[in-house]
Write an enzyme that holds these catalytic residues in place. Structure first.
Site, PDB file in Angstrom:
ATOM      1  N   HIS A 115     -14.668  13.311 -29.651  1.00  0.00           N
ATOM      2  CA  HIS A 115     -15.750  13.968 -30.401  1.00  0.00           C
ATOM      3  C   HIS A 115     -16.603  14.726 -29.377  1.00  0.00           C
ATOM      4  CE1 HIS A 115     -19.626  14.090 -32.572  1.00  0.00           C
ATOM      5  NE2 HIS A 115     -18.956  13.841 -33.687  1.00  0.00           N
ATOM      6  N   ASP A 193     -16.074   4.992 -26.491  1.00  0.00           N
ATOM      7  CA  ASP A 193     -16.791   5.489 -27.662  1.00  0.00           C
ATOM      8  C   ASP A 193     -16.238   4.763 -28.888  1.00  0.00           C
ATOM      9  OD1 ASP A 193     -17.687   6.783 -29.881  1.00  0.00           O
ATOM     10  OD2 ASP A 193     -17.173   8.807 -29.215  1.00  0.00           O
ATOM     11  N   GLN A 196     -16.084   5.266 -34.219  1.00  0.00           N
ATOM     12  CA  GLN A 196     -15.172   5.158 -35.366  1.00  0.00           C
ATOM     13  C   GLN A 196     -14.384   3.854 -35.354  1.00  0.00           C
ATOM     14  OE1 GLN A 196     -14.999   7.143 -37.936  1.00  0.00           O
ATOM     15  NE2 GLN A 196     -16.221   8.855 -37.187  1.00  0.00           N
ATOM     16  N   LYS A 221     -22.812   4.469 -39.234  1.00  0.00           N
ATOM     17  CA  LYS A 221     -21.426   4.477 -39.734  1.00  0.00           C
ATOM     18  C   LYS A 221     -20.988   3.067 -40.115  1.00  0.00           C
ATOM     19  CE  LYS A 221     -20.079   8.259 -36.669  1.00  0.00           C
ATOM     20  NZ  LYS A 221     -19.976   9.462 -37.466  1.00  0.00           N
ATOM     21  N   CYS A 359     -16.540  18.188 -35.222  1.00  0.00           N
ATOM     22  CA  CYS A 359     -17.067  18.043 -33.842  1.00  0.00           C
ATOM     23  C   CYS A 359     -15.956  17.684 -32.862  1.00  0.00           C
ATOM     24  CB  CYS A 359     -18.171  16.994 -33.768  1.00  0.00           C
ATOM     25  SG  CYS A 359     -19.581  17.372 -34.770  1.00  0.00           S
TER      26      CYS A 359
HETATM   27  N1  PMP Z   1     -18.001   9.750 -31.462  1.00  0.00           N
HETATM   28  C1  PMP Z   1     -17.232   9.709 -32.556  1.00  0.00           C
HETATM   29  C2  PMP Z   1     -15.796   9.291 -32.411  1.00  0.00           C
HETATM   30  C3  PMP Z   1     -17.763  10.050 -33.797  1.00  0.00           C
HETATM   31  O1  PMP Z   1     -16.998  10.025 -34.887  1.00  0.00           O
HETATM   32  C4  PMP Z   1     -19.126  10.420 -33.889  1.00  0.00           C
HETATM   33  C5  PMP Z   1     -19.757  10.789 -35.223  1.00  0.00           C
HETATM   34  N2  PMP Z   1     -19.006  11.616 -36.016  1.00  0.00           N
HETATM   35  C6  PMP Z   1     -19.885  10.432 -32.724  1.00  0.00           C
HETATM   36  C7  PMP Z   1     -19.298  10.087 -31.532  1.00  0.00           C
HETATM   37  C8  PMP Z   1     -21.333  10.823 -32.736  1.00  0.00           C
HETATM   38  O2  PMP Z   1     -22.055   9.896 -33.458  1.00  0.00           O
HETATM   39  P1  PMP Z   1     -23.595  10.170 -33.798  1.00  0.00           P
HETATM   40  O3  PMP Z   1     -23.632  11.446 -34.577  1.00  0.00           O
HETATM   41  O4  PMP Z   1     -24.003   8.998 -34.603  1.00  0.00           O
HETATM   42  O5  PMP Z   1     -24.291  10.288 -32.504  1.00  0.00           O
END
Ligand code: PMP
Length: 402
Positions: A115, A193, A196, A221, A359
């Site tokens: 991401h 990270d 997910q 999430k 993203c």
């Molecule tokens: N890493 C991953 C794998 C994600 O899916 C996301 C959110 N879509 C993020 C980071 C960023 O999370 P946040 O918007 O809560 O900072």
């Protein structure tokens, strides 16, 4: 099969809502909403600063959230849990503070399926400090990330591997356990990270026999409120790092000449934290553990497998997922219809999905696509939601006369 819609007031308030966008943010159960609403009605005060009952009780709850989060991850030291705003802020904290220790020529490895939150901070740091950012590629056919594609990039200059545990686009699980073991042997730091991964899988780092240097995820999430993120860091690593933000609550003493920083975790929690959101995380973890994360994982997988099987039968639909389904993420395209149009037409049927690059532009480009439609199943979805998705995808093709 889990049957949990009744636990989530959003479904009662919106009859017919087919919510398939939990990958972006999950809905909140009454168990969490009611507790936090009650807390604001009866208890709320700022933490740490008061000797009166409300402040003291709020501090107890806040600290309990930290202990619960450490237990949820299977790590020993609650003081190694830092509350941030979200995953993005947790990663930026590490990029800023740990990044300070890196020197020209040092190398960082990320994967192509990161991401942007786990890509842009490292890219920027590499530019600023003349580091080398190396990319581990997934296999374009199988959509998995072979361990070798990471290990072959390791040199004696590698200082950090920043790796997603699960891709937010493909649902691919990375070989994070092996990566942690190899990195530890070689003295390389690892950031996982888990944005997910944590909401959908049972995890216990101690039982897995690994202790990553950094682990990050977001509360929103995972059925908690938005506004709280988590950074777990190895105690000795966090202790050596410079603070990210400075100000109130993160100090031991301040004089005109000099400031002494507070010990962990306060050193990294400057200012008033998102108190209600942190408490919502405590309740969300309790709620998910009450159901069982292993049951949640099984439930999601069953729904995703069924959805994939059914939409693949529709001509012109392509699903982008590894053969072994691990969670509820289902990304797809339909020949001749842009994913934004797919999402718009599905929304007319009250089927909520997300479309775009999610993203993850480097990944989408690498896969020679320009965007994906993405449905994500979570604990409150059911087979009726699969049916609704399939029906809506079929209608989408009718609208476009395909
Ligand atoms: N890493 C991953 C794998 C994600 O899916 C996301 C959110 N879509 C993020 C980071 C960023 O999370 P946040 O918007 O809560 O900072």
């Amino acid at each position: 099969m889990l049957d949990l819609k009744k636990d989530f007031p959003i479904f009662g308030e919106n009859p017919g809502l087919c919510f398939l966008d939990s990958g972006a943010s999950a809905q909140k159960p009454s168990y969490v909403i009611d507790f936090v609403a009650d807390f604001y009605r009866k208890t709320y005060a700022n933490i740490h600063r008061g000797v009166y009952k409300q402040s003291w009780e709020t501090t107890v709850l806040y600290d309990k959230a930290r202990e619960k989060t450490a237990e949820f991850l299977g790590v020993d030291s609650p003081e190694s849990i830092i509350f941030t705003k979200n995953t993005t802020e947790s990663i930026n904290l590490v990029a800023y503070s740990f990044g300070e220790t890196l020197k020209e020529g040092d190398e960082i490895i990320v994967s192509i399926m990161e991401h942007h939150a786990n890509f842009v901070p490292w890219q920027r740091l590499a530019e600023k400090k003349s580091l080398k950012l190396k990319i581990a590629y997934i296999d374009r056919e199988s959509l998995i990330l072979p361990l070798e594609n990471i290990t072959k990039l390791i040199t004696d200059k590698t200082k950090l591997i920043a790796l997603s545990m699960c891709s937010n686009v493909l649902g691919t699980i990375s070989p994070f356990v092996e990566v942690c073991k190899i990195a530890e042997e070689k003295g390389i730091k690892v950031l996982l990270d888990g944005a997910q991964y944590m909401p959908h899988h049972k995890i216990n780092f101690k039982e897995l026999g690994i202790n990553p240097d950094f682990v990050v995820f977001s509360g929103h999430k995972l059925c908690a409120f938005d506004g709280v993120g988590v950074l777990y860091g190895k105690k000795e690593v966090l202790e050596e790092m410079e603070p990210f933000l400075t100000g109130g609550d993160m100090i031991e003493s301040v004089s005109i000449e000099k400031t002494e920083f507070a010990p962990l975790p306060n050193k990294f929690e400057a200012g008033t934290p998102p108190i209600g959101a942190v408490i919502s995380l405590l309740k969300a973890i309790e709620y998910l553990e009450g159901i069982g994360l292993d049951k949640i994982e099984e439930h999601e997988k069953t729904l995703a497998k069924e959805a994939i099987k059914r939409i693949k039968e529709i001509e012109g639909v392509h699903v982008f997922a590894p053969e072994r389904i691990s969670n509820g993420i289902v990304s797809f395209t339909i020949d001749g219809i842009h994913p934004h149009d797919i999402a718009t037409i599905l929304a007319e049927d009250n089927v909520c999905i997300r479309a775009g690059m999610h993203c993850a532009e480097p990944l989408i480009t690498y896969l020679n696509q320009d965007s994906f439609a993405r449905a994500t199943f979570y604990l409150y979805n059911d087979l009726e939601d699969v049916e609704r998705l399939v029906k809506a995808v079929k209608r989408c093709k009718e609208v476009f006369k395909l």
